[in-house]
Motif scaffolding. Sequence first.
Motif, mmCIF file in Angstrom:
data_model
loop_
_atom_site.group_PDB
_atom_site.id
_atom_site.type_symbol
_atom_site.label_atom_id
_atom_site.label_comp_id
_atom_site.label_asym_id
_atom_site.label_seq_id
_atom_site.Cartn_x
_atom_site.Cartn_y
_atom_site.Cartn_z
ATOM 1 N N UNK A 40 44.021 38.950 37.519
ATOM 2 C CA UNK A 40 43.680 39.112 38.923
ATOM 3 C C UNK A 40 43.079 40.479 39.220
ATOM 4 N N UNK A 41 43.130 41.382 38.242
ATOM 5 C CA UNK A 41 42.571 42.717 38.409
ATOM 6 C C UNK A 41 41.149 42.808 37.885
ATOM 7 N N UNK A 42 40.642 41.728 37.302
ATOM 8 C CA UNK A 42 39.290 41.744 36.765
ATOM 9 C C UNK A 42 39.216 42.239 35.337
ATOM 10 N N UNK A 43 40.321 42.245 34.639
ATOM 11 C CA UNK A 43 40.383 42.680 33.243
ATOM 12 C C UNK A 43 40.483 41.447 32.356
ATOM 13 N N UNK A 44 39.597 41.312 31.397
ATOM 14 C CA UNK A 44 39.689 40.215 30.431
ATOM 15 C C UNK A 44 40.638 40.629 29.311
ATOM 16 N N UNK A 57 48.970 53.576 25.939
ATOM 17 C CA UNK A 57 49.850 54.092 26.981
ATOM 18 C C UNK A 57 49.261 54.032 28.376
ATOM 19 N N UNK A 58 47.946 53.820 28.493
ATOM 20 C CA UNK A 58 47.344 53.724 29.816
ATOM 21 C C UNK A 58 47.431 52.290 30.319
ATOM 22 N N UNK A 59 47.505 52.148 31.632
ATOM 23 C CA UNK A 59 47.636 50.845 32.265
ATOM 24 C C UNK A 59 46.332 50.444 32.946
ATOM 25 N N UNK A 60 46.035 49.149 33.001
ATOM 26 C CA UNK A 60 44.846 48.708 33.732
ATOM 27 C C UNK A 60 45.121 48.720 35.230
ATOM 28 N N UNK A 61 44.065 48.934 36.004
ATOM 29 C CA UNK A 61 44.208 48.912 37.458
ATOM 30 C C UNK A 61 42.883 48.667 38.130
ATOM 31 N N UNK A 62 42.941 48.433 39.425
ATOM 32 C CA UNK A 62 41.743 48.260 40.241
ATOM 33 C C UNK A 62 41.982 48.989 41.551
ATOM 34 N N UNK A 63 40.990 49.782 41.963
ATOM 35 C CA UNK A 63 41.110 50.570 43.183
ATOM 36 C C UNK A 63 40.908 49.679 44.403
ATOM 37 N N UNK A 64 41.813 49.814 45.364
ATOM 38 C CA UNK A 64 41.731 49.075 46.616
ATOM 39 C C UNK A 64 41.151 49.968 47.702
ATOM 40 N N UNK A 65 41.617 51.199 47.755
ATOM 41 C CA UNK A 65 41.196 52.150 48.785
ATOM 42 C C UNK A 65 41.277 53.535 48.165
ATOM 43 N N UNK A 66 40.316 54.409 48.509
ATOM 44 C CA UNK A 66 40.370 55.741 47.920
ATOM 45 C C UNK A 66 39.837 56.791 48.889
ATOM 46 N N UNK A 67 40.211 58.013 48.617
ATOM 47 C CA UNK A 67 39.709 59.188 49.326
ATOM 48 C C UNK A 67 39.703 60.342 48.330
ATOM 49 N N UNK A 74 45.832 48.675 42.467
ATOM 50 C CA UNK A 74 46.611 47.519 42.042
ATOM 51 C C UNK A 74 46.803 47.631 40.546
ATOM 52 N N UNK A 75 48.030 47.413 40.108
ATOM 53 C CA UNK A 75 48.374 47.430 38.687
ATOM 54 C C UNK A 75 49.136 46.150 38.397
ATOM 55 N N UNK A 76 49.369 45.853 37.123
ATOM 56 C CA UNK A 76 50.191 44.675 36.826
ATOM 57 C C UNK A 76 51.585 44.756 37.460
ATOM 58 N N UNK A 77 52.086 45.958 37.710
ATOM 59 C CA UNK A 77 53.408 46.138 38.315
ATOM 60 C C UNK A 77 53.381 46.035 39.829
ATOM 61 N N UNK A 78 52.206 46.061 40.445
ATOM 62 C CA UNK A 78 52.074 46.009 41.893
ATOM 63 C C UNK A 78 51.121 47.072 42.398
ATOM 64 N N UNK A 79 51.180 47.329 43.686
ATOM 65 C CA UNK A 79 50.310 48.333 44.300
ATOM 66 C C UNK A 79 51.021 49.680 44.331
ATOM 67 N N UNK A 80 50.243 50.754 44.176
ATOM 68 C CA UNK A 80 50.825 52.093 44.185
ATOM 69 C C UNK A 80 49.776 53.108 44.616
ATOM 70 N N UNK A 81 50.222 54.260 45.019
ATOM 71 C CA UNK A 81 49.351 55.382 45.347
ATOM 72 C C UNK A 81 49.194 56.210 44.077
#
Length: 126
Positions: A40-44, A57-67, A74-81
């Motif tokens: 669901x994050x767009x990672x194959x 050791x790095x995790x996949x993620x997708x940016x939802x909002x940034x500044x 969004x990560x496999x574990x959920x959303x985080x800052x």
Amino acid sequence: MQASAAAGDPAPATDVPPPRTRGRRGARSTAPLVAVPADGLGWSESDLEELDRTAPGLLPGRIVKCDQAGAVVLMPLGAARATYCAALLLAAAKAKAAGRIWPRPGDRVALRRWPDGPITVEGVVV
């Protein structure tokens, strides 16, 4: 604390405090983590294998909002800052107008979760 919580069972939902808010304009609440599947994050699968091979050791993620201070990811574990790593901050300082420096919403990113809790964006995956 109830006996069931001491035995290792999760605490009942009634023990969960209500979300915190700050004023009307800057209202922020604490939301529970929601599991998000990696696809669901767009990672194959090949992308995940490549990330694990090149940057263990790095995790996949997708940016939802940034500044400029950080991003909601969004990560496999959920959303985080997450904040930006030193390399991204240094690149931004060296090349103020040299094009795109900061990650944008929708970008796939590699994340590091530090043992004491913070999460940093280590780089954008192309």
